[in-house]
Design a protein around this motif. Structure first.
Motif, PDB file in Angstrom:
ATOM      1  N   ASP A   1       7.473 -16.068 -28.556  1.00  0.00           N
ATOM      2  CA  ASP A   1       7.768 -15.655 -27.183  1.00  0.00           C
ATOM      3  C   ASP A   1       7.080 -16.591 -26.202  1.00  0.00           C
ATOM      4  O   ASP A   1       5.900 -16.933 -26.354  1.00  0.00           O
ATOM      5  N   SER A   2       7.836 -17.019 -25.204  1.00  0.00           N
ATOM      6  CA  SER A   2       7.314 -17.959 -24.201  1.00  0.00           C
ATOM      7  C   SER A   2       6.683 -17.258 -23.010  1.00  0.00           C
ATOM      8  O   SER A   2       6.337 -17.916 -22.035  1.00  0.00           O
ATOM      9  N   TRP A   3       6.516 -15.947 -23.076  1.00  0.00           N
ATOM     10  CA  TRP A   3       6.047 -15.197 -21.918  1.00  0.00           C
ATOM     11  C   TRP A   3       4.597 -15.551 -21.571  1.00  0.00           C
ATOM     12  O   TRP A   3       4.257 -15.700 -20.411  1.00  0.00           O
ATOM     13  N   ALA A   4       3.749 -15.689 -22.592  1.00  0.00           N
ATOM     14  CA  ALA A   4       2.334 -15.961 -22.339  1.00  0.00           C
ATOM     15  C   ALA A   4       1.865 -17.242 -23.018  1.00  0.00           C
ATOM     16  O   ALA A   4       0.677 -17.417 -23.268  1.00  0.00           O
ATOM     17  N   GLU A   5       2.778 -18.147 -23.329  1.00  0.00           N
ATOM     18  CA  GLU A   5       2.448 -19.386 -24.014  1.00  0.00           C
ATOM     19  C   GLU A   5       2.539 -20.571 -23.048  1.00  0.00           C
ATOM     20  O   GLU A   5       3.532 -20.714 -22.340  1.00  0.00           O
ATOM     21  N   ASP A   6       1.495 -21.396 -23.023  1.00  0.00           N
ATOM     22  CA  ASP A   6       1.551 -22.606 -22.207  1.00  0.00           C
ATOM     23  C   ASP A   6       2.508 -23.632 -22.802  1.00  0.00           C
ATOM     24  O   ASP A   6       3.267 -24.281 -22.084  1.00  0.00           O
ATOM     25  N   GLN A   7       2.475 -23.781 -24.125  1.00  0.00           N
ATOM     26  CA  GLN A   7       3.377 -24.676 -24.836  1.00  0.00           C
ATOM     27  C   GLN A   7       4.323 -23.802 -25.655  1.00  0.00           C
ATOM     28  O   GLN A   7       4.052 -23.431 -26.787  1.00  0.00           O
ATOM     29  N   SER A   8       5.433 -23.448 -25.058  1.00  0.00           N
ATOM     30  CA  SER A   8       6.334 -22.463 -25.640  1.00  0.00           C
ATOM     31  C   SER A   8       7.002 -23.001 -26.896  1.00  0.00           C
ATOM     32  O   SER A   8       7.409 -24.167 -26.972  1.00  0.00           O
ATOM     33  N   PHE A   9       7.128 -22.134 -27.907  1.00  0.00           N
ATOM     34  CA  PHE A   9       7.824 -22.483 -29.144  1.00  0.00           C
ATOM     35  C   PHE A   9       9.302 -22.756 -28.871  1.00  0.00           C
ATOM     36  O   PHE A   9       9.879 -23.712 -29.397  1.00  0.00           O
ATOM     37  N   LEU A  10       9.912 -21.931 -28.023  1.00  0.00           N
ATOM     38  CA  LEU A  10      11.324 -22.129 -27.688  1.00  0.00           C
ATOM     39  C   LEU A  10      11.532 -23.435 -26.923  1.00  0.00           C
ATOM     40  O   LEU A  10      12.505 -24.160 -27.154  1.00  0.00           O
ATOM     41  N   GLU A  11      10.622 -23.747 -26.017  1.00  0.00           N
ATOM     42  CA  GLU A  11      10.752 -24.990 -25.256  1.00  0.00           C
ATOM     43  C   GLU A  11      10.547 -26.207 -26.141  1.00  0.00           C
ATOM     44  O   GLU A  11      11.175 -27.249 -25.940  1.00  0.00           O
ATOM     45  N   LEU A  12       9.673 -26.087 -27.153  1.00  0.00           N
ATOM     46  CA  LEU A  12       9.468 -27.193 -28.082  1.00  0.00           C
ATOM     47  C   LEU A  12      10.720 -27.469 -28.903  1.00  0.00           C
ATOM     48  O   LEU A  12      11.065 -28.613 -29.183  1.00  0.00           O
ATOM     49  N   ILE A  13      11.430 -26.418 -29.276  1.00  0.00           N
ATOM     50  CA  ILE A  13      12.628 -26.582 -30.097  1.00  0.00           C
ATOM     51  C   ILE A  13      13.736 -27.268 -29.299  1.00  0.00           C
ATOM     52  O   ILE A  13      14.391 -28.197 -29.784  1.00  0.00           O
ATOM     53  N   VAL A  14      13.980 -26.812 -28.076  1.00  0.00           N
ATOM     54  CA  VAL A  14      15.087 -27.360 -27.297  1.00  0.00           C
ATOM     55  C   VAL A  14      14.771 -28.746 -26.738  1.00  0.00           C
ATOM     56  O   VAL A  14      15.691 -29.477 -26.350  1.00  0.00           O
ATOM     57  N   SER A  15      13.504 -29.114 -26.694  1.00  0.00           N
ATOM     58  CA  SER A  15      13.147 -30.426 -26.151  1.00  0.00           C
ATOM     59  C   SER A  15      13.043 -31.501 -27.223  1.00  0.00           C
ATOM     60  O   SER A  15      12.953 -32.684 -26.888  1.00  0.00           O
ATOM     61  N   THR A  16      13.045 -31.121 -28.501  1.00  0.00           N
ATOM     62  CA  THR A  16      12.972 -32.116 -29.555  1.00  0.00           C
ATOM     63  C   THR A  16      14.321 -32.793 -29.754  1.00  0.00           C
ATOM     64  O   THR A  16      15.373 -32.224 -29.430  1.00  0.00           O
ATOM     65  N   LYS A  17      14.305 -34.009 -30.275  1.00  0.00           N
ATOM     66  CA  LYS A  17      15.533 -34.768 -30.474  1.00  0.00           C
ATOM     67  C   LYS A  17      16.160 -34.519 -31.845  1.00  0.00           C
ATOM     68  O   LYS A  17      17.234 -35.039 -32.121  1.00  0.00           O
ATOM     69  N   LYS A  18      15.489 -33.760 -32.701  1.00  0.00           N
ATOM     70  CA  LYS A  18      16.007 -33.499 -34.033  1.00  0.00           C
ATOM     71  C   LYS A  18      17.006 -32.364 -34.000  1.00  0.00           C
ATOM     72  O   LYS A  18      16.709 -31.270 -33.487  1.00  0.00           O
TER      73      LYS A  18
END
Length: 509
Positions: free
Chosen positions: A90-107
């Protein structure tokens, strides 16, 4: 050392071995839970083993770690309720969100995690409850804002020109008013309100965009299609053009039409950004971005070379001619623009047959038509067709990733009171301060049996078809005999396969 080994295991190609070794190392961990656990220690990039599995697209390791984190709440027959730990997801209380990391990767493999449980259910919950309503409201608000800005531009302060014309080609009849003359009448005060709204909106856009650029980085923020890279460039440029127009209006500087026209084009083009919220229109914006920043950018370099060469040739040819009879090439900038129109076949070849045309005009125009129209335009169409074919296979996947990126963006921008945290606190079930997502699952006990029945039918049909094909290939009879034998064989084959299939069903029953 143990944490380093865990990160190395996530990157191993042998997924089964990595999972077993992962469990073995964790069995020797003294701090099983809490911040001192090996699983919670981040690497130099701030990624825990769980986040690293998502960024690398290791779906096997991700599912293995999720199975360790889930809690079976209850089960009754085929129904079961499971609590999935979404603390790092959950990205609600995360500075480096897991969801944001997934969508920002090139893989591309990383985006497949968005279809796995519980990520898929969490994103669907956030988007349906809060993301889609807020995004639609934001789209409507932006369109009304652009309508207000457009009306202010249409009704901008102008006055009749008082000076004399200095050239026969001068066609200006209105000029811009000075600042003291721009806000006198009641209509000017209404326009002033709209202009203030436009300027405030531009300042708000810059205030919201600049912190994200500093947090993510300009290269990743503007270069990622899923994060809306080109649209961020468009909206920031639009806001800068609004501020430039305001400064020119306050200083009574002539020429405000230049930044104003750029702002109108960029502002309305940014409306396409909101198409990502709709499944019918979202994939088309992805296709447009891929073509513009892929095929079109490379093609423009070739087009610029061709236009510069032929525009220079056309200008030299008509440099000694009377511009009143053929004025499309009367100066060099106009020659460039006319050649550009000819390149895109917007206009036909300019020619005045009442006067004698230079001989070299026919020769140069013939070569230009062959190279530009027949060769290069068809090359561009072929390149775009190839890009469309490649992107069509993953456009739905990219659109779902855009929805995730939009949800994370809205969750960061909106106040906490408008976007409560999703899931259930573990205190309600005695599981501590972690947050969980409750998912109900239905397990069909007859599903595997039916799969065996289906495979049995397929195997019998496949064997009978192979036997009939072999007989047909080795037979040397006439065409009529072949058709009769094939017909009789197909009937016997269907009858035999059906009989054997029903026998399998009876025995299993």
């Amino acid at each position: 050392i143990g944490n380093t080994v865990l990160h190395i295991l996530v990157l191993q190609p042998n997924k089964t071995f990595a999972c077993h070794m992962y469990s073995l190392i964790l069995s020797y961990d003294r701090n099983k839970e809490g911040p001192g656990s090996l699983e919670m220690i981040p690497n130099n990039e701030g990624l825990s083993p769980f986040k690293l599995a998502g960024v690398e697209g290791n779906t096997v390791m991700f599912q293995y770690l999720m199975q360790k984190r889930k809690q079976n709440l209850w089960s009754f027959g085929p129904l079961s309720t499971v609590l999935y730990d979404i603390t790092e997801i959950d990205s609600w209380a995360e500075d480096q969100s897991f969801l944001e990391l997934i969508v920002s990767t090139k893989k591309r493999e990383a985006r497949q995690i968005l279809d796995l449980t519980p990520v898929k259910e969490l994103v669907s919950l956030k988007w349906n409850m809060y993301g889609r309503p807020y995004f639609c409201f934001l789209a409507l608000f932006y369109i009304l804002y652009m309508v207000c800005f457009t009306m202010c531009c249409v009704c901008r302060p102008l006055k009749p020109r008082t000076g004399n014309r200095t050239s026969s080609r001068d066609n200006t009849v209105y000029v811009q008013k000075m600042l003291q003359e721009s806000y006198v009448a009641y209509e000017d005060e209404l326009r002033l309100v709209g202009e203030l709204i436009t300027v405030i909106g531009a300042v708000v856009i810059l205030v919201l965009e600049i912190p994200d650029i500093l947090r993510v980085g300009a290269a990743k923020y503007f270069g990622q299609t899923i994060l809306g890279g080109p649209f961020h460039i468009i909206v920031i440029t639009y806001a800068c053009m609004i501020l430039v127009t305001m400064v020119m209006r306050l200083t009574s500087t002539t020429g405000e039409v230049v930044p104003m026209s750029f702002a109108l084009v960029l502002g309305w083009c940014n409306v396409m950004y909101f198409a990502r919220g709709f499944q019918m229109l979202g994939p088309f914006t992805i296709m447009i971005q891929k073509m513009i920043f892929g095929d079109l950018m490379r093609f423009c370099w070739l087009m610029a070379v061709v236009i510069l060469g032929f525009a220079s040739a056309f200008y030299i040819i008509f440099q000694t001619e009377n511009p009143e009879n053929l004025g499309q090439f009367y100066n060099y900038p106009m020659s460039l623009f006319t050649t550009f129109e000819l390149f895109l076949t917007i206009i036909d070849g300019p020619a005045n047959y009442d006067v004698d045309l230079p001989f070299m005009y026919s020769v140069v125009y013939f070569a230009f038509a062959i190279i530009a129209t027949l060769l290069m335009l068809n090359l561009l169409i072929a390149m775009m067709g190839d890009t469309h074919w490649r992107v069509a296979h993953e456009q739905d996947e990219l659109w779902r990733a855009q929805v995730v990126a939009t949800t994370v963006m809205l969750e960061r921008k909106l106040p906490r009171c408008l976007w409560p945290r999703s899931g259930i606190c573990g205190r309600e079930f005695g599981l501590g301060d972690r947050w969980y997502l409750r998912i109900e699952d239905r397990v069909d006990p007859n599903k595997h049996k039916m799969m065996r029945y289906t495979e049995a039918f397929k195997a019998q049909d496949r064997d009978n078809y192979d036997k009939s094909s072999a007989k047909l290939e080795t037979s040397g009879d006439t065409l009529c005999k072949k058709e009769l034998s094939a017909l009789s064989m197909s009937r016997s084959t269907s009858r035999t396969s059906s009989h054997r299939g029903w026998e399998i069903l009876r025995r299993n029953t």
